[in-house]
Design a protein around this motif. Sequence first.
Motif, PDB file in Angstrom:
ATOM      1  N   TRP A   1     -11.243  -1.991 -12.143  1.00  0.00           N
ATOM      2  CA  TRP A   1     -11.480  -1.651 -13.740  1.00  0.00           C
ATOM      3  C   TRP A   1     -12.001  -1.881 -14.329  1.00  0.00           C
TER       4      TRP A   1
ATOM      5  N   LEU B   1      -1.754   0.757  -3.654  1.00  0.00           N
ATOM      6  CA  LEU B   1      -2.701   1.185  -3.453  1.00  0.00           C
ATOM      7  C   LEU B   1      -3.437   1.754  -2.465  1.00  0.00           C
TER       8      LEU B   1
ATOM      9  N   ASP C   1       2.277  -5.335 -13.522  1.00  0.00           N
ATOM     10  CA  ASP C   1       1.727  -6.673 -13.005  1.00  0.00           C
ATOM     11  C   ASP C   1       2.994  -7.154 -12.455  1.00  0.00           C
TER      12      ASP C   1
ATOM     13  N   HIS D   1       4.398  -4.502  -7.955  1.00  0.00           N
ATOM     14  CA  HIS D   1       4.021  -3.318  -7.613  1.00  0.00           C
ATOM     15  C   HIS D   1       5.338  -2.277  -6.741  1.00  0.00           C
TER      16      HIS D   1
ATOM     17  N   TYR E   1      -7.639  -1.192 -11.499  1.00  0.00           N
ATOM     18  CA  TYR E   1      -7.155  -2.165 -10.825  1.00  0.00           C
ATOM     19  C   TYR E   1      -7.260  -3.303 -10.889  1.00  0.00           C
TER      20      TYR E   1
ATOM     21  N   VAL F   1      -5.388  -8.377  -7.274  1.00  0.00           N
ATOM     22  CA  VAL F   1      -4.440  -7.772  -7.122  1.00  0.00           C
ATOM     23  C   VAL F   1      -4.630  -7.385  -5.719  1.00  0.00           C
TER      24      VAL F   1
ATOM     25  N   MET G   1      -3.780  -2.307 -12.581  1.00  0.00           N
ATOM     26  CA  MET G   1      -2.734  -3.080 -11.739  1.00  0.00           C
ATOM     27  C   MET G   1      -3.617  -4.116 -12.639  1.00  0.00           C
TER      28      MET G   1
ATOM     29  N   CYS H   1      -8.823  -6.330 -17.531  1.00  0.00           N
ATOM     30  CA  CYS H   1      -7.947  -5.352 -17.397  1.00  0.00           C
ATOM     31  C   CYS H   1      -7.051  -5.200 -18.379  1.00  0.00           C
TER      32      CYS H   1
ATOM     33  N   ILE I   1      -5.461   5.329 -10.736  1.00  0.00           N
ATOM     34  CA  ILE I   1      -5.466   4.050 -10.698  1.00  0.00           C
ATOM     35  C   ILE I   1      -6.380   2.801 -10.503  1.00  0.00           C
TER      36      ILE I   1
END
Length: 418
Positions: free
Chosen positions: A86, A73, A26, A46, A59, A63, A1, A8, A57
């Motif tokens: 990430w 999330l 994104d 999202h 991210y 975010v 994400m 990322c 996941i």
Amino acid sequence: MGVGGAGCSAAFAIASSQGFQVTGCDIEKTSPYLDKRLKKFVSIGHDPAHLKNSEVIAYSPAVTSFDSDNEELVMARKRGLEVLPWDLFVAKELLKNKFVIAVAGTHGKSTVTAMVGVLLEKAGIDPTCLVGAIVVDWGCNYRVGESKYFVIEADEYSEKFLNFTPNIAAITNIEFDHPEYFRDFDHLKETFKKFADKLQEDSVLIVGSDVNLKNNNGKTNKVSGPADLNLKMVGGFNQKNAAIAAAVAQELGIEKDSIKKTLESFKGVARRFEFIGEEKGVLVFDDYAHHPTAISETLRAVREKFPDKKILVVFQPHLFTRTKVLFDDFVRSFTEAPVDKIILVDIFAAREKDEAAVSSLDLTRAIVGGKAKYIPSLEGAATYLVKEVSVGDVVITMGAGDIYRLPTRLLEKLEGKG
């Protein structure tokens, strides 16, 4: 994400290359960091529907900064999926069983990370690399190698680099930044000390001349001064970057002749005094500088390169907190800058909200000498510049937001100029 982010996006690409089945999302697909081959796996926006068949996941902090209750999330956690930033995913999954070379510091870490990566590549060491900027030699912000070596840019923001336990770490310099996270300079320095303390046993810590940290788990190598190389990149600060990168390479047994040859052919990273184009005799460059020190160093280097040309700067401040806390330093940098015109556009908010505590207009009014002008938008700045510039002038855009869009727009407008 948040897969279009500088870090990322690289993690996304490296994970894919290492056998992970990846998808991403994104708010848009236009990020220059996104690997074109992977865009088909990226959704816009999202949505909990993206979670189908997902187990992990990872991210971007952007975010949660934009939306702390992000529904994707929230649903992932409800379903019991592993949810993590990430950089922590990289530490847990991609750095497993790797010899980790991490490069940190307030300024120059992207350039030094890229230099180290290219040095290892040219020496036949075949590293995997994750950089927070596009490396010109590679055309992207990552490299996938087959060896045990993993070179990674280690960002201090929100203490992300504390997820890493390097075998070799380099710290270029330490100066106060990210006031949106760090309470003060002491807090930042404490965090860098924690990073140095996380090095593995028998590790090596390489530090710039102004960094007073010691490796309690191995050797400390203080780089006393800049390199003396014929670099393609301007500025004394890049000679310092090269000296640190060379010190890392020497720790890995790379010969000095090879180091010199590679660094002198190194093409740099995107948005570091990057030449974008020329139109109607006007040279247009773009730079990532967004901290007062980086601005001062870069503009001095620009003037050294173009001693007799008219130089116009367009600066987009990045974050309200940074602009407010470092306000006097910004004023000093631009007042003393050896340039002819400074245009300030509106502050790029990124992960923050405008609470009217500071503005680009405030900064414009505070800069001494009458060479600063406030123009709110990028489009307005482009329109103004078309009328203002003439053959032989140099324009440089600066900032960490979306100002990288301005050079192309300016060149388009200049092309259409009669």
